[in-house]
Design an enzyme around this catalytic site. Structure first.
Site, PDB file in Angstrom:
ATOM      1  N   ILE A 475       0.828  -1.214   0.000  1.00 28.34           N
ATOM      2  CA  ILE A 475       0.000   0.000   0.000  1.00 28.34           C
ATOM      3  C   ILE A 475       0.856   1.254   0.000  1.00 28.34           C
ATOM      4  CG2 ILE A 475      -1.999  -1.056   1.092  1.00 28.34           C
ATOM      5  CD1 ILE A 475      -0.981  -0.013   3.785  1.00 28.34           C
ATOM      6  N   GLY A 476       2.142   1.058  -0.274  1.00 33.14           N
ATOM      7  CA  GLY A 476       3.054   2.199  -0.265  1.00 33.14           C
ATOM      8  C   GLY A 476       4.161   2.001   0.755  1.00 33.14           C
ATOM      9  N   SER A 479       6.451  -3.111   0.400  1.00 35.42           N
ATOM     10  CA  SER A 479       6.554  -4.543   0.701  1.00 35.42           C
ATOM     11  C   SER A 479       6.970  -5.362  -0.508  1.00 35.42           C
ATOM     12  CB  SER A 479       5.245  -5.079   1.294  1.00 35.42           C
ATOM     13  OG  SER A 479       4.219  -5.092   0.330  1.00 35.42           O
ATOM     14  N   ALA A 704      13.844  -8.581  11.665  1.00 33.49           N
ATOM     15  CA  ALA A 704      13.133  -7.323  11.409  1.00 33.49           C
ATOM     16  C   ALA A 704      11.938  -7.193  12.339  1.00 33.49           C
ATOM     17  CB  ALA A 704      12.662  -7.273   9.955  1.00 33.49           C
ATOM     18  N   GLY A 706       8.104  -4.829  12.840  1.00 30.50           N
ATOM     19  CA  GLY A 706       7.129  -4.012  12.120  1.00 30.50           C
ATOM     20  C   GLY A 706       7.321  -2.554  12.454  1.00 30.50           C
ATOM     21  N   GLU A 709       2.919   1.306  11.819  1.00 28.98           N
ATOM     22  CA  GLU A 709       2.003   2.023  12.701  1.00 28.98           C
ATOM     23  C   GLU A 709       2.721   3.037  13.600  1.00 28.98           C
ATOM     24  OE1 GLU A 709      -1.285   0.952  12.657  1.00 28.98           O
ATOM     25  OE2 GLU A 709      -1.008  -0.876  11.515  1.00 28.98           O
TER      26      GLU A 709
END
Lengths: 756, 206
Positions: A475-476, A479, A704, A706, A709
């Site tokens: 979504i930008g 990924s 890695a 996340g 958010e």
């Protein structure tokens, strides 16, 4: 375990930087988003929306609309299955509408003009019902009821640890405050769009979604089809930020129209529709009691929160109880009331409830530090959880897990050093005279990583080129690039030979989707597993060709060699050609709360503001965002995420509140002009300084973590705290408009000077 | 999408009835230089229809002549009639800039420009910026600095940059920020967009 293997090998691809692999498509207009697609014979859909915040549809007559030439199908609640949209209480089209803007009917016509002309020809008889917009009022006796079982969603969500009453009684100082965040827009540049096409009993939907498999699951339920008969494709998605993280009514409406018209149908939301009928960031009213001991320890916290879920809410939302993960708090109670009101749908938006919670908790802690004369950074460092501390795995208060790879302290220390925290004045204003005053503020954030079922497959073609298939999306967040890098690293091939196919449920195994810090963390693990599966196969194929055992050979730079004798080697391409069959690797992983070791991703934000006492303007002079990202896969992607997320967090401080007319419940500012998402001039992005803390984790691919958010969480609290430090006013309600700042400054002055 | 479908208007029922009457063979009056399958269904000239106009413009160096409803925006004309989908519909209200194209050297919001207003104009869209496989320096700069995330606003950002740098070849950063402030980027890659603009300025001088 993959992790141990990784640490013994030098990384060749991972940890690099540079542009995403689909950059050319994105700068040449070649990237096709859902709305760009055209199918032969495709119809255009428009949606009729309720002008009432709450009403029952007493009658609906579509005959006049259907009679208009060019109209090919009209659907109403009578056409929709009596099945709620996945993860929601809302049906695609409802007999009782619960917010102004809710879909009532939809039309498919040969063009937009015809569809628009037909909309008012649908005769709807509304039985208008009383409405309520305020979450606390919605719980009062006699309040308008949205659902038969009341406005409260389920039971209050309660988390208890220790004995909060006793804990508060034991404290040396307790403060009690209320913080408020309003319903806020949180959408993306690309409005929602869906194209539906039926071929017999097979449904294909192109959708602007973050979670193709969730959309697929919803459509199988709506139309009673097996997974095999529903394909959802989301190739290029123009942003999501959570608002596209689940199924929504638009995909089902497009499919209903297409089935009825027997032609493909495109439903593209206007901006106004996207603002009203997507997911908004939910309003929160958070009552906080914080208690400390004189030795600077946080001893008790009692939180009561009202979550305005709006008419419908995607999945169960609310505050993420971040405070329990960030701070050591022996006595804690949080009670959340998730309340339905007649404001539009809410749902997960970047950070879900974490930005709202951080605003409340980290403001309250700042207020406590001020009361006690403590340094806010020192106070936090004293109380943040450290590696090895107990931590809750699930939603209960029980701390049954062990925190690993946690560096909240390091984020605080590095951020404080970068912004030169030691120069912060302990007195508000620090004796600054004149209209403008500067101040420093801090807030801490963190979030868990991904989770749930993730899947991917990897194919190595006969020429040695590689394709990664995954059904979450790009979504930008880059990924396509980062997942390809994981495949390239694991296989031992150059990144240039890998291509990624994103967001297609028909070619990739089930994957929850791209939300909640999970694409890289969870789908990335699946890609790693799938690539490893391929690697095993390739080595087993190549070993006899090199007269060695599979354990004796390795793949690197697209060449298979004997480890002990590099002269015995074969290019991957030759191995594949001699093998004569593609290699297909499968990877599915489930990350669950069964793990005793819990790793989360911490961050600390520091801001220097300048407040103009005459105009109320808050200027951001410097903003330092320090984030634990685990092993950075692509440093450029990481920094881009931190910078953008930080600005989205700052945006919450100044604008994006959705306002509603108290007389009719309608939204007053459903346009970019009135919502004012930030332009390049609103915040000087050059003043945002990301600090990337490469703290290798345990459970993500190559360590890695996340990141999507987290950078959005801390802006509201950090700015509010800095404004206090600058001019001594405490902002407890966002957005911090100039009017709000001026009002607070006026209240701050002694009554005598105000009347003078 | 057939133009017959798209160009519906009050009179289109009559037009369709006319078509059904076998007048298809005469349907070449509203000609176009790039024939598409859709054009086979174009109706006969409707010169007497005040709701329609013939627009002529050069887009990315190619001359077009098409008859469209007067209400057709330039964005619709580009996306639906010429299938140039690089310019995006982000708001349809001149509030976001995703639809920006360059008209006679100026960056305009194509969502609030009528196609008839662009009659006779030279229009440049994102599709016309690269020369074959050679990307324009602005595109190179946006890649070099990763001046985007989701890419939905990027065509508009780049086209604003093009018009701006043609007008102001060596801008200061503050000039660039002002020039770019009519293009929203929700991913907020603003720092990188600014860097892209400044680098593009240097590349274009070279």
């Amino acid at each position: 375990m993959a992790q141990q293997q990784n640490t013994t090998r030098t990384l060749r691809v991972i940890g690099g930087d540079g542009p995403v692999i689909d950059a050319v498509e994105r700068v040449t207009g070649q990237a096709k988003y859902t709305g760009d697609l055209e199918l032969p014979g495709m119809l255009v859909a428009r949606v009729l929306r309720s002008p009432h915040a709450h009403a029952r549809i007493a009658g609906i007559d579509t005959s006049r609309a259907e009679a208009l030439p060019g109209v090919k199908a009209v659907v109403t609640h009578k056409d929709a299955a009596k099945v709620p949209i996945w993860g929601n209480r809302q049906r695609a089209l409802n007999e009782q509408v619960r917010f102004a803007g809710e879909a009532v009917a939809a039309i498919a016509a040969v063009d937009e003009e015809t569809a628009a002309k037909a909309l008012p020809l649908i005769d709807v008889k509304y039985e208008v019902l009383p409405f309520v917009l305020d979450p606390e009022k919605a719980l009062e006796p006699g309040a308008p009821q949205l659902f038969a079982d009341g406005n409260l969603e389920g039971q209050p969500r309660v988390l208890i640890r220790g004995d909060v009453e006793r804990g508060l009684a034991e404290c040396d100082r307790v403060i009690e405050r209320v913080y408020h965040t309003p319903t806020m827009w949180s959408g993306s540049m690309e409005p929602r769009a869906a194209i539906a096409q039926w071929e017999g009993n097979k449904l294909t939907v192109w959708a602007s979604t973050q979670a193709p498999c969730r959309v697929q699951t919803n459509l199988t339920g709506q139309f009673n089809l097996p997974d095999s008969q529903v394909r959802v494709i989301a190739s290029y998605v123009g942003g999501g930020f959570g608002t596209k993280s689940a199924a929504h009514v638009d995909e089902t409406i497009a499919a209903l129209l297409s089935r009825k018209a027997r032609r493909p149908v495109k439903l593209q939301y206007s901006r106004e529709e996207e603002i009203l009928d997507s997911n908004t960031r939910f309003e929160t009213r958070v009552y906080v009691k914080v208690g400390v001991k004189r030795d600077m320890t946080l001893h008790a916290m009692d939180v009561k929160a009202y979550i305005n879920q709006g008419a419908y809410h995607v999945r169960l939302g609310g505050l993420g109880n971040q405070a329990t993960h960030i701070y050591r708090i022996p006595h804690l109670r949080t009670v959340q009331y998730r309340v339905h009101t007649n404001v539009p749908n809410t749902g997960p938006t970047r950070g879900v409830g974490d930005p709202q919670e951080t605003f409340a908790i980290d403001s309250a802690l700042d207020e406590m530090a001020v009361e006690m004369g403590w340094d806010p950074v020192e106070f936090r460092l004293k109380n943040v959880k450290r590696n090895g501390d107990p931590i809750a795995r699930g939603g209960s208060g029980a701390e049954d897990g062990r925190l690993v790879a946690q560096v909240t302290d390091r984020c605080l220390e590095e951020g404080a050093a970068r912004i030169d925290w030691s120069r912060r004045s302990t007195l508000p204003g620090g004796g600054q005279t004149g209209p403008r005053a500067r101040g420093l503020g801090v807030a801490v954030t963190e979030r868990g990583n991904g989770g749930g079922l993730a899947g991917a497959s990897v194919t190595v073609n006969l020429d040695g080129s590689v394709v990664v298939f995954y059904a979450s999306t790009d979504i930008g967040t880059g990924s396509r690039t980062t997942l390809s890098m994981i495949a390239a690293e694991t296989l031992g091939v150059p990144l240039a030979s890998v291509r990624a196919v994103a967001g297609d449920t028909e070619v990739a195994p089930y994957d929850g989707g791209s939300y909640g810090n999970r694409t890289l963390y969870s789908t990335g693990r699946a890609v790693e597993a799938a690539a490893r599966d391929c690697l095993d196969d390739i080595l087993a194929t190549a070993a006899p060709m090199l007269k060695a055992s599979p354990a004796e050979v390795e793949l690197g730079d697209a060449v298979v060699r004997v480890k002990a004798d590099a002269s015995r080697s074969l290019p991957l391409r030759d191995v594949m050609q001699r093998r004569g069959r593609s290699v297909v690797g499968d990877g599915s992983v489930t990350q669950s709360q069964a793990e005793t070791n819990v790793e989360r991703a911490a961050g600390a934000h520091f801001v220097e503001v300048e407040v103009d006492r005459e105009t109320g303007k808050i200027r951001i002079l410097r903003y330092v965002s320090a984030h634990d990202v685990g092993q950075p896969i692509n440093v450029t992607v990481v920094e881009n995420q931190i910078e953008g997320g930080t600005i989205q967090g700052l945006a919450l401080t100044q604008a994006e509140e959705l306002r509603f007319d108290a007389r009719d419940g309608r939204c007053l500012n459903a346009s970019f002009l009135d919502l004012k998402p930030p332009t390049m001039l609103d915040f000087d992005a050059r003043r945002i300084e990301p600090i990337v803390i490469a703290n290798i984790g345990e459970q993500g691919p190559y360590g890695a973590k996340g990141l999507g958010e987290n950078p959005c969480h801390a802006g509201m609290a950090a700015v509010a705290n800095a404004v206090y430090n600058a001019v001594g006013i405490r902002l407890r309600r966002v957005p911090f408009t100039r009017a709000e700042v001026l009002r607070a400054l006026a209240e701050q002055r002694p009554a005598s000077s105000r009347t003078a | 999408m057939a133009d017959e479908d798209r160009d519906h208007s009050d009179l289109s029922v009559t037009r369709r009835a006319f078509l059904k009457g076998g007048a298809l063979a005469t349907g070449a009056l509203s000609s176009t230089l790039i024939p598409t399958p859709a054009d086979a269904q174009l109706p006969v000239a409707t010169e007497s229809d005040p709701r329609r106009s013939v627009v002529e413009m050069t887009v990315n160096g190619v001359a077009y002549r098409k008859e469209v409803p007067n209400r057709t925006t330039l964005l619709q004309f580009l996306r639906e009639h010429l299938t140039l989908t690089g310019a995006k519909m982000g708001c349809d209200r001149a509030q976001c800039g995703a639809c920006t194209v360059v008209v006679n050297g100026r960056n305009v919001y194509s969502c609030t420009t009528l196609a008839v207003e662009a009659t006779g104009a030279e229009v440049l869209t994102i599709e016309g910026l690269a020369k074959g496989d050679a990307l324009h320096p602005i595109q190179q700069a946006f890649i070099q600095h990763s001046g985007f995330q989701c890419g939905f606003c990027t065509s508009g950002q780049i086209m604003t940059t093009k018009a701006f740098l043609d007008r102001v070849p060596r801008p200061t950063e503050d000039e660039a920020r002002r020039a770019m402030s009519g293009n929203l980027c929700r991913c907020a890659a603003y720092k990188r967009i600014l860097e892209s603009v400044m680098t593009a300025s240097r590349l274009m001088q070279a």
